[in-house]
Design a protein around this motif. Structure first.
Motif, PDB file in Angstrom:
ATOM      1  N   GLN A   1       0.831  -1.201   0.000  1.00  0.00           N
ATOM      2  CA  GLN A   1       0.000   0.000   0.000  1.00  0.00           C
ATOM      3  C   GLN A   1       0.864   1.249   0.000  1.00  0.00           C
ATOM      4  O   GLN A   1       1.799   1.375   0.792  1.00  0.00           O
ATOM      5  CB  GLN A   1      -0.919  -0.010   1.224  1.00  0.00           C
ATOM      6  CG  GLN A   1      -1.900   1.140   1.260  1.00  0.00           C
ATOM      7  CD  GLN A   1      -2.922   0.964   2.384  1.00  0.00           C
ATOM      8  OE1 GLN A   1      -3.281  -0.144   2.738  1.00  0.00           O
ATOM      9  NE2 GLN A   1      -3.363   2.071   2.950  1.00  0.00           N
TER      10      GLN A   1
ATOM     11  N   ASP B   1      -2.476   6.150   1.424  1.00  0.00           N
ATOM     12  CA  ASP B   1      -3.461   5.918   0.375  1.00  0.00           C
ATOM     13  C   ASP B   1      -3.829   4.441   0.383  1.00  0.00           C
ATOM     14  O   ASP B   1      -3.289   3.654   1.154  1.00  0.00           O
ATOM     15  CB  ASP B   1      -2.871   6.308  -0.988  1.00  0.00           C
ATOM     16  CG  ASP B   1      -3.930   6.661  -2.019  1.00  0.00           C
ATOM     17  OD1 ASP B   1      -5.090   6.232  -1.842  1.00  0.00           O
ATOM     18  OD2 ASP B   1      -3.591   7.358  -2.990  1.00  0.00           O
ATOM     19  N   CYS B   2      -4.765   4.045  -0.464  1.00  0.00           N
ATOM     20  CA  CYS B   2      -5.089   2.631  -0.588  1.00  0.00           C
ATOM     21  C   CYS B   2      -4.837   2.153  -2.004  1.00  0.00           C
ATOM     22  O   CYS B   2      -5.480   1.239  -2.476  1.00  0.00           O
ATOM     23  CB  CYS B   2      -6.534   2.362  -0.173  1.00  0.00           C
ATOM     24  SG  CYS B   2      -6.789   0.651   0.357  1.00  0.00           S
TER      25      CYS B   2
ATOM     26  N   ASP C   1      -7.578  -0.019  -3.659  1.00  0.00           N
ATOM     27  CA  ASP C   1      -8.654  -0.254  -2.693  1.00  0.00           C
ATOM     28  C   ASP C   1      -8.696  -1.680  -2.151  1.00  0.00           C
ATOM     29  O   ASP C   1      -9.694  -2.078  -1.550  1.00  0.00           O
ATOM     30  CB  ASP C   1     -10.019   0.097  -3.290  1.00  0.00           C
ATOM     31  CG  ASP C   1     -10.115   1.563  -3.690  1.00  0.00           C
ATOM     32  OD1 ASP C   1      -9.373   2.376  -3.106  1.00  0.00           O
ATOM     33  OD2 ASP C   1     -10.906   1.884  -4.579  1.00  0.00           O
TER      34      ASP C   1
ATOM     35  N   PRO D   1      -6.311  -3.585   0.193  1.00  0.00           N
ATOM     36  CA  PRO D   1      -5.080  -3.578   0.974  1.00  0.00           C
ATOM     37  C   PRO D   1      -4.651  -4.932   1.514  1.00  0.00           C
ATOM     38  O   PRO D   1      -3.504  -5.095   1.923  1.00  0.00           O
ATOM     39  CB  PRO D   1      -5.408  -2.630   2.127  1.00  0.00           C
ATOM     40  CG  PRO D   1      -6.891  -2.759   2.299  1.00  0.00           C
ATOM     41  CD  PRO D   1      -7.435  -2.945   0.919  1.00  0.00           C
ATOM     42  N   GLN D   2      -5.574  -5.917   1.545  1.00  0.00           N
ATOM     43  CA  GLN D   2      -5.229  -7.230   2.091  1.00  0.00           C
ATOM     44  C   GLN D   2      -5.621  -8.309   1.101  1.00  0.00           C
ATOM     45  O   GLN D   2      -6.767  -8.367   0.647  1.00  0.00           O
ATOM     46  CB  GLN D   2      -5.943  -7.454   3.430  1.00  0.00           C
ATOM     47  CG  GLN D   2      -5.498  -6.481   4.513  1.00  0.00           C
ATOM     48  CD  GLN D   2      -6.381  -6.555   5.738  1.00  0.00           C
ATOM     49  OE1 GLN D   2      -7.410  -7.193   5.747  1.00  0.00           O
ATOM     50  NE2 GLN D   2      -5.958  -5.892   6.800  1.00  0.00           N
TER      51      GLN D   2
ATOM     52  N   SER E   1     -11.468  -5.709   0.284  1.00  0.00           N
ATOM     53  CA  SER E   1     -11.315  -4.284   0.032  1.00  0.00           C
ATOM     54  C   SER E   1     -11.117  -3.502   1.330  1.00  0.00           C
ATOM     55  O   SER E   1     -11.195  -4.038   2.431  1.00  0.00           O
ATOM     56  CB  SER E   1     -12.545  -3.740  -0.702  1.00  0.00           C
ATOM     57  OG  SER E   1     -13.608  -3.526   0.218  1.00  0.00           O
ATOM     58  N   LYS E   2     -10.913  -2.210   1.166  1.00  0.00           N
ATOM     59  CA  LYS E   2     -10.737  -1.313   2.312  1.00  0.00           C
ATOM     60  C   LYS E   2     -12.062  -0.909   2.946  1.00  0.00           C
ATOM     61  O   LYS E   2     -12.075  -0.241   3.976  1.00  0.00           O
ATOM     62  CB  LYS E   2     -10.017  -0.044   1.860  1.00  0.00           C
ATOM     63  CG  LYS E   2     -10.859   0.845   0.938  1.00  0.00           C
ATOM     64  CD  LYS E   2     -10.119   2.125   0.582  1.00  0.00           C
ATOM     65  CE  LYS E   2     -10.976   3.044  -0.286  1.00  0.00           C
ATOM     66  NZ  LYS E   2     -10.287   4.304  -0.632  1.00  0.00           N
ATOM     67  N   TYR E   3     -13.185  -1.334   2.369  1.00  0.00           N
ATOM     68  CA  TYR E   3     -14.472  -0.787   2.776  1.00  0.00           C
ATOM     69  C   TYR E   3     -15.101  -1.504   3.960  1.00  0.00           C
ATOM     70  O   TYR E   3     -16.181  -1.118   4.422  1.00  0.00           O
ATOM     71  CB  TYR E   3     -15.437  -0.810   1.585  1.00  0.00           C
ATOM     72  CG  TYR E   3     -14.933  -0.011   0.408  1.00  0.00           C
ATOM     73  CD1 TYR E   3     -14.828   1.369   0.486  1.00  0.00           C
ATOM     74  CD2 TYR E   3     -14.527  -0.645  -0.763  1.00  0.00           C
ATOM     75  CE1 TYR E   3     -14.338   2.103  -0.588  1.00  0.00           C
ATOM     76  CE2 TYR E   3     -14.044   0.079  -1.837  1.00  0.00           C
ATOM     77  CZ  TYR E   3     -13.950   1.459  -1.741  1.00  0.00           C
ATOM     78  OH  TYR E   3     -13.463   2.181  -2.798  1.00  0.00           O
TER      79      TYR E   3
ATOM     80  N   TYR F   1     -11.672  -9.680   7.778  1.00  0.00           N
ATOM     81  CA  TYR F   1     -10.518  -9.077   7.110  1.00  0.00           C
ATOM     82  C   TYR F   1      -9.456 -10.151   6.850  1.00  0.00           C
ATOM     83  O   TYR F   1      -9.638 -11.319   7.179  1.00  0.00           O
ATOM     84  CB  TYR F   1      -9.948  -7.919   7.946  1.00  0.00           C
ATOM     85  CG  TYR F   1      -9.419  -8.306   9.311  1.00  0.00           C
ATOM     86  CD1 TYR F   1      -8.051  -8.378   9.553  1.00  0.00           C
ATOM     87  CD2 TYR F   1     -10.292  -8.581  10.367  1.00  0.00           C
ATOM     88  CE1 TYR F   1      -7.561  -8.723  10.802  1.00  0.00           C
ATOM     89  CE2 TYR F   1      -9.809  -8.920  11.621  1.00  0.00           C
ATOM     90  CZ  TYR F   1      -8.443  -8.999  11.825  1.00  0.00           C
ATOM     91  OH  TYR F   1      -7.955  -9.343  13.073  1.00  0.00           O
TER      92      TYR F   1
END
Length: 352
Positions: free
Chosen positions: A200, A204-205, A244, A246-247, A268-270, A306
């Motif tokens: 990352q 930011d993502c 968007d 990150p994992q 996603s990051k959401y 996650y």
């Protein structure tokens, strides 16, 4: 014989089938996260982040930051064994704090140095691997004060297998390869003479990509960075390979056919617990990524899931089956599930 592959866009034949928690054969119920797996020295290991250790009575004895367990029987992919546990019940970490970090923790109570490795070990020789980790400080954990995390940068460690026990041992290379304002590279795989790492971009993502020859991985000057059209030498010129997400994990696979040999599985990051699966013709993309299902918890289902990772060794991918794992929030564990993809009958007939 024609190659059997999953259809595209990716479609599950049923909802993700929950298989259970990743468990340790010592029968202790650990709360832990990450759960990514890697191969080293002919063995398979699960790698975890924060591990809340318990003794044989089930009493909490402390948190260890980065641990790993060995899969003893590949036909039982959810079961593994911690190979080194002290008499108090603390699991031996894969990455240990150095003297400076131990002194900092002693002199700054309430601030915990962390060594988190989200990217797995890359085997570069028989039983020899490399691991990139994120060094940071967890401020005020469990204190009742606002908890914050500070990333200090990315380091690298050499990993070797102790032959008598099968326990991975590590040697951290002094210093940091990447500083806190640079991409947090770590998610790695070996392909065509390079180790590719995603990370990352700081603040930011967007996910940057770097590559390095395996024998030069400890030399920062040998890393090349994707700038959107080619490879450059400065992290400031990085362009995102994707965004968007990150994992997750990229690996080489024919799961969606030989024309698209790179597979992505992640989240996603959401915070929506959606399982995302993608494919590409090259590590730098372009990536085509779809939502295929929703990750659900077992005992702790209320928070988002996650750290979604694939484990392609668990099932034969020719059958369109893929084991994935995700993490519940504390005090939960790592949940395993089976994804069953619709097969592409037309591609099989054409031998694609």
């Amino acid at each position: 014989m024609a190659q059997t592959q999953a259809c595209w866009p990716p479609t599950l034949t049923t909802d993700p089938e929950i298989l259970g928690y990743l468990t340790d054969i010592n029968k202790i119920n650990y709360s832990r996260d990450i759960g990514r797996s890697f191969h080293l020295g002919g063995n398979i290991y699960h790698q975890y982040g924060d591990t809340f250790c318990k003794n044989s009575k089930g009493d909490f004895v402390g948190v260890v930051c980065c641990t790993t367990s060995k899969v003893v029987d590949q036909s039982k992919p959810l079961q593994s064994s911690y190979l080194a546990i002290d008499s108090n019940g603390l699991v031996m970490p894969l990455l240990s704090l150095n003297d400076e970090e131990i002194a900092y923790q002693k002199n700054n109570p309430g601030n915990r140095p962390t060594l988190w490795a989200f990217g797995g070990v890359v085997e570069v020789g028989n039983g020899i691997g490399l691991l990139w980790y994120e060094k940071g400080i967890d401020h005020n954990p469990g204190s009742g004060q606002p908890q914050t995390y500070e990333c200090l940068g990315i380091g690298i460690a050499k990993v070797a297998i102790e032959r008598s026990s099968g326990q991975p041992t590590t040697e951290r290379i002094p210093g940091l390869l990447f500083q806190q304002n640079e991409p947090h590279f770590g998610s790695a795989f070996l392909d065509n003479g390079y180790i590719y790492l995603y990370g990352q971009i700081s603040g930011d993502c967007k996910i940057a990509l770097t590559r390095v020859p395996p024998d030069s991985a400890t030399d920062r000057s040998k890393y090349q960075f994707w700038n959107g059209s080619g490879w450059c030498t400065n992290t400031s010129d990085c362009a995102p390979a994707y965004a968007d997400l990150p994992q997750g994990q990229v690996l080489r696979s024919s799961f969606f056919g030989t024309a698209y040999p790179y597979l992505f599985v992640g989240v996603s990051k959401y915070g929506d617990s959606k399982i995302r699966v993608g494919r590409a013709k090259a590590p730098e993309g372009p990536w085509d990524i779809y939502v295929v299902g929703t990750a659900k918890g077992i005992n702790y289902p209320n928070d988002y899931m996650y750290c979604i990772f694939p484990h392609p060794w668990a099932f034969a991918d020719k059958d369109g089956k893929l084991m994935v794992t995700w993490s519940e929030h504390w005090p939960g564990g790592v949940v395993a599930a089976k994804l069953s993809f619709k097969l592409d009958a037309q591609a099989a007939k054409q031998g694609l």
